[in-house]
Design a protein around this motif. Structure first.
Motif, PDB file in Angstrom:
ATOM      1  N   LYS A   1      44.182 -36.969  17.063  1.00 55.61           N
ATOM      2  CA  LYS A   1      43.198 -35.582  16.501  1.00 55.61           C
ATOM      3  C   LYS A   1      44.562 -34.899  16.450  1.00 55.61           C
ATOM      4  CE  LYS A   1      39.166 -36.485  19.083  1.00 55.61           C
ATOM      5  NZ  LYS A   1      38.322 -36.232  19.999  1.00 55.61           N
ATOM      6  N   GLU A   2      45.920 -35.621  16.796  1.00 54.11           N
ATOM      7  CA  GLU A   2      46.436 -33.895  16.775  1.00 54.11           C
ATOM      8  C   GLU A   2      47.530 -34.975  15.367  1.00 54.11           C
ATOM      9  OE1 GLU A   2      47.010 -31.610  18.738  1.00 54.11           O
ATOM     10  OE2 GLU A   2      45.900 -32.815  20.705  1.00 54.11           O
ATOM     11  N   HIS A   3      48.019 -33.144  15.138  1.00 51.65           N
ATOM     12  CA  HIS A   3      48.519 -33.559  13.650  1.00 51.65           C
ATOM     13  C   HIS A   3      50.398 -34.094  14.394  1.00 51.65           C
ATOM     14  CE1 HIS A   3      46.572 -31.385  11.075  1.00 51.65           C
ATOM     15  NE2 HIS A   3      45.876 -30.679  11.952  1.00 51.65           N
TER      16      HIS A   3
ATOM     17  N   VAL B   1      53.206 -32.231  14.750  1.00 52.06           N
ATOM     18  CA  VAL B   1      53.877 -31.229  15.317  1.00 52.06           C
ATOM     19  C   VAL B   1      53.381 -31.832  16.585  1.00 52.06           C
ATOM     20  CG1 VAL B   1      54.869 -29.165  15.700  1.00 52.06           C
ATOM     21  CG2 VAL B   1      54.781 -29.594  13.419  1.00 52.06           C
ATOM     22  N   GLU B   2      52.149 -31.133  16.661  1.00 50.19           N
ATOM     23  CA  GLU B   2      52.018 -31.398  18.214  1.00 50.19           C
ATOM     24  C   GLU B   2      51.826 -32.943  18.920  1.00 50.19           C
ATOM     25  OE1 GLU B   2      50.396 -28.971  19.852  1.00 50.19           O
ATOM     26  OE2 GLU B   2      50.907 -27.615  18.027  1.00 50.19           O
ATOM     27  N   ARG B   3      51.849 -33.994  18.166  1.00 50.11           N
ATOM     28  CA  ARG B   3      51.869 -35.050  18.943  1.00 50.11           C
ATOM     29  C   ARG B   3      53.359 -35.292  19.574  1.00 50.11           C
ATOM     30  NH1 ARG B   3      49.885 -39.801  13.433  1.00 50.11           N
ATOM     31  NH2 ARG B   3      47.703 -38.459  14.097  1.00 50.11           N
ATOM     32  N   ILE B   4      54.243 -34.528  18.834  1.00 50.01           N
ATOM     33  CA  ILE B   4      55.611 -34.537  18.813  1.00 50.01           C
ATOM     34  C   ILE B   4      56.148 -34.009  20.664  1.00 50.01           C
ATOM     35  CG2 ILE B   4      57.916 -34.452  18.701  1.00 50.01           C
ATOM     36  CD1 ILE B   4      57.873 -34.771  15.538  1.00 50.01           C
ATOM     37  N   LYS B   5      54.684 -32.603  20.302  1.00 46.94           N
ATOM     38  CA  LYS B   5      54.882 -31.419  22.439  1.00 46.94           C
ATOM     39  C   LYS B   5      54.521 -33.259  23.092  1.00 46.94           C
ATOM     40  CE  LYS B   5      54.977 -27.703  19.794  1.00 46.94           C
ATOM     41  NZ  LYS B   5      53.365 -26.471  19.611  1.00 46.94           N
TER      42      LYS B   5
END
Length: 292
Positions: free
Chosen positions: A202-204, A206-210
């Motif tokens: 569900k995450e974009h 950039v959020e996945r990398i975080k």
């Protein structure tokens, strides 16, 4: 053929024991059809031919890293220019010049020959044998020895496409590597029950990398914008725009791979140390208990 921006390689000058930057003649690992920096006159060919430096790089014959020692000049005929063999290397101002330079592997004594052509106020590297692709791929496989991985091969393919001026295709391979590393990190995190696959999807990016902070190299965490540049390059940018950022993206991905490999090796060593200490503790358990 398009011009390419300089690649930020450095070479070890073994004879002098110093690092040579690309401000000097940098033909050894330069891609094909890329002008040699600082060489704009036909007589500049002598600067390459008289260069006595040795270089450390991969030998496809040995299958290992080796030292390439300069061996001498090699002449060759261009299929596009009819030339009297007796005038080779003499007619500097005739609007063309074709020449080769040979190196010898210090381990197996096989030859490596680079071929050059003077054209339009540039000296270009137009060929090599063994191939540039085999040399670069072998070196990457040695430097980034990721077990059971196609990544070094894909990285060398990106370099090969770049050397041919197919920058959008090169970007596709770089992005593929980027995505492979993220997906591998995600699988580790999901296996550790840090989050579910559904939540992750569900995450974009950039959020996945975080979310994957514990599993990704620091240089990847600090540069999430790189993926956006790769995607924009594939779908929107011109070949020229892609070329202007290729070297930075390539160096970033290479740094990511090197950091990943260092982490993997460190984990293997730590596991081996722990296992060894556990065996020692079991062997000495009775004596340890007696002394405590």
């Amino acid at each position: 053929m398009k011009k390419f921006s300089k690649t930020n390689y450095i070479y070890m000058t073994l004879e002098k024991g110093i690092i040579m930057s690309q401000s000097e003649i940098d033909y050894f690992e330069k891609g094909l059809y890329e002008p040699i920096k600082g060489l704009s006159r036909p007589e500049d060919a002598e600067k390459i031919l008289s260069d006595k430096r040795s270089y450390r790089s991969f030998c496809p014959h040995c299958g290992d890293m080796s030292v390439w020692v300069p061996k001498g000049r090699r002449d060759f005929e261009s299929p596009f220019v009819q030339m009297d063999p007796s005038s080779r290397m003499k007619n500097y101002f005739g609007g063309y010049i074709n020449f080769g330079k040979a190196f010898e592997c210090s381990l197996c004594h096989h030859e490596l020959v680079f071929y050059f052509k003077y054209e339009d106020n540039k000296i270009l590297k137009v060929g090599s044998y063994p191939s540039y692709k085999d040399i670069v791929r072998g070196k990457l496989m040695k430097e980034i020895a990721i077990p059971s991985s196609k990544i070094p091969r894909e990285l060398s393919t990106a370099l090969g496409l770049r050397a041919q001026g197919v920058l959008i295709g090169a970007y596709a391979y770089l992005r593929r590597i980027y995505e492979t590393l993220i997906e591998k990190a995600a699988q580790e995190a999901i296996k550790n029950n840090e989050f579910t696959y559904e939540d992750y999807k569900k995450e974009h990016l950039v959020e996945r990398i975080k979310k994957l902070k514990k599993h990704l190299p620091e240089c990847m965490q600090n540069n999430p914008i790189a993926y956006g540049i790769l995607s924009k390059g594939i779908h929107e940018l011109s070949e020229e725009d892609c070329e202007s950022a290729f070297d930075l993206l390539y160096e970033l991905i290479k740094n990511i791979l090197e950091e990943t490999e260092r982490k993997r090796v460190k984990e293997i060593r730590e596991k081996a140390l722990s296992a060894g200490l556990q065996k020692c503790a079991q062997r000495f358990n009775s004596s340890i208990n007696q002394t405590t």
